[in-house]
Write an enzyme that holds these catalytic residues in place. Structure first.
Site, mmCIF file in Angstrom:
data_model
loop_
_atom_site.group_PDB
_atom_site.id
_atom_site.type_symbol
_atom_site.label_atom_id
_atom_site.label_comp_id
_atom_site.label_asym_id
_atom_site.label_seq_id
_atom_site.Cartn_x
_atom_site.Cartn_y
_atom_site.Cartn_z
ATOM 1 N N HIS A 46 0.844 -1.193 0.000
ATOM 2 C CA HIS A 46 0.000 0.000 0.000
ATOM 3 C C HIS A 46 0.886 1.252 0.000
ATOM 4 C CE1 HIS A 46 -3.572 -2.217 1.733
ATOM 5 N NE2 HIS A 46 -2.615 -2.952 2.269
ATOM 6 N N GLU B 177 2.460 -0.809 4.444
ATOM 7 C CA GLU B 177 2.241 0.554 3.931
ATOM 8 C C GLU B 177 3.583 1.234 3.710
ATOM 9 O OE1 GLU B 177 -0.589 2.267 3.310
ATOM 10 O OE2 GLU B 177 -2.174 1.216 4.409
ATOM 11 N N HIS C 211 -2.480 -2.894 -3.421
ATOM 12 C CA HIS C 211 -3.858 -2.698 -2.981
ATOM 13 C C HIS C 211 -4.770 -2.560 -4.201
ATOM 14 C CE1 HIS C 211 -6.534 -0.516 0.235
ATOM 15 N NE2 HIS C 211 -6.997 -1.706 -0.086
ATOM 16 N N ASP D 73 -3.268 2.349 -5.002
ATOM 17 C CA ASP D 73 -1.920 2.217 -4.456
ATOM 18 C C ASP D 73 -1.358 0.801 -4.630
ATOM 19 O OD1 ASP D 73 -4.070 1.792 -2.469
ATOM 20 O OD2 ASP D 73 -2.499 1.515 -0.992
#
Length: 179
Positions: free
Chosen positions: A33, A115, A154, A164
């Site tokens: 992400h 992330e 994602h 993303d």
């Protein structure tokens, strides 16, 4: 099942936005992400605040949509390569939302979410690729059901809803690091 719950390269951060995976669930997917708060601003404490349930939704006009949001990732990699871990890998982080991979919904049940501090169109840093590569290699060793084919963005599990890690993410560069 692996006993690898916490990364030795990550700083542990408190988080309450996770729960147990379904019984006997095999971890078999890694989802990449991106996030920045406010969008496009790096080095703030706001992502950490979001994942630890401490974000002040009045701190920036764009945060109004975050009020009451309960979201997490297993790890967050800052622009300088610092890795923060919020959720043990054996637990279900709340990162994927409505999602599907290979015909199977509820990707949070069987995935690990990482992330990267960034945006779809801002190049990621060398330090981020290095740390993501280290982490992915370790995860692939500990959870052998995660293969190159089961590392996705994602955008791949929530098309039309998420974009993303975006066009700036160099997939080939990343895969070269985890050979």
């Amino acid at each position: 099942m692996s006993e690898f719950f916490w990364s030795d390269i990550a700083q542990r951060r408190p988080c309450i936005f996770f729960d147990d995976r379904p019984d006997n669930e095999e971890i078999s997917l890694l989802v990449i992400h991106n996030i920045s708060l406010p969008a496009g601003e790096f080095g703030t404490s706001y992502v950490d605040d979001l994942f630890t349930g401490q974000i002040d939704c009045h701190a920036h006009p764009s945060f109004v949509d975050l009020d009451g949001l309960r979201v997490s990732a297993h790890c967050f990699i800052r622009r300088d390569g610092t890795v923060l871990q919020y959720v043990p890998f054996n637990k279900r982080a709340w990162h994927a939302g409505v999602s599907e991979f290979a015909g199977r919904g509820r990707c949070n049940d069987f995935s690990i979410g990482i992330e990267l501090e960034g945006t779809d169109y801002t190049p990621y840093t060398d330090a981020q690729y290095i740390e993501l590569g280290k982490l992915a290699k370790k995860l692939m060793r500990e959870y052998p059901a995660i293969s190159h084919e089961k590392i996705v963005g994602h955008c791949d599990i929530a098309p039309g809803r998420k974009t993303d890690p975006g066009a700036a993410f160099e997939w080939q560069r990343f895969f070269d690091l985890i050979k």
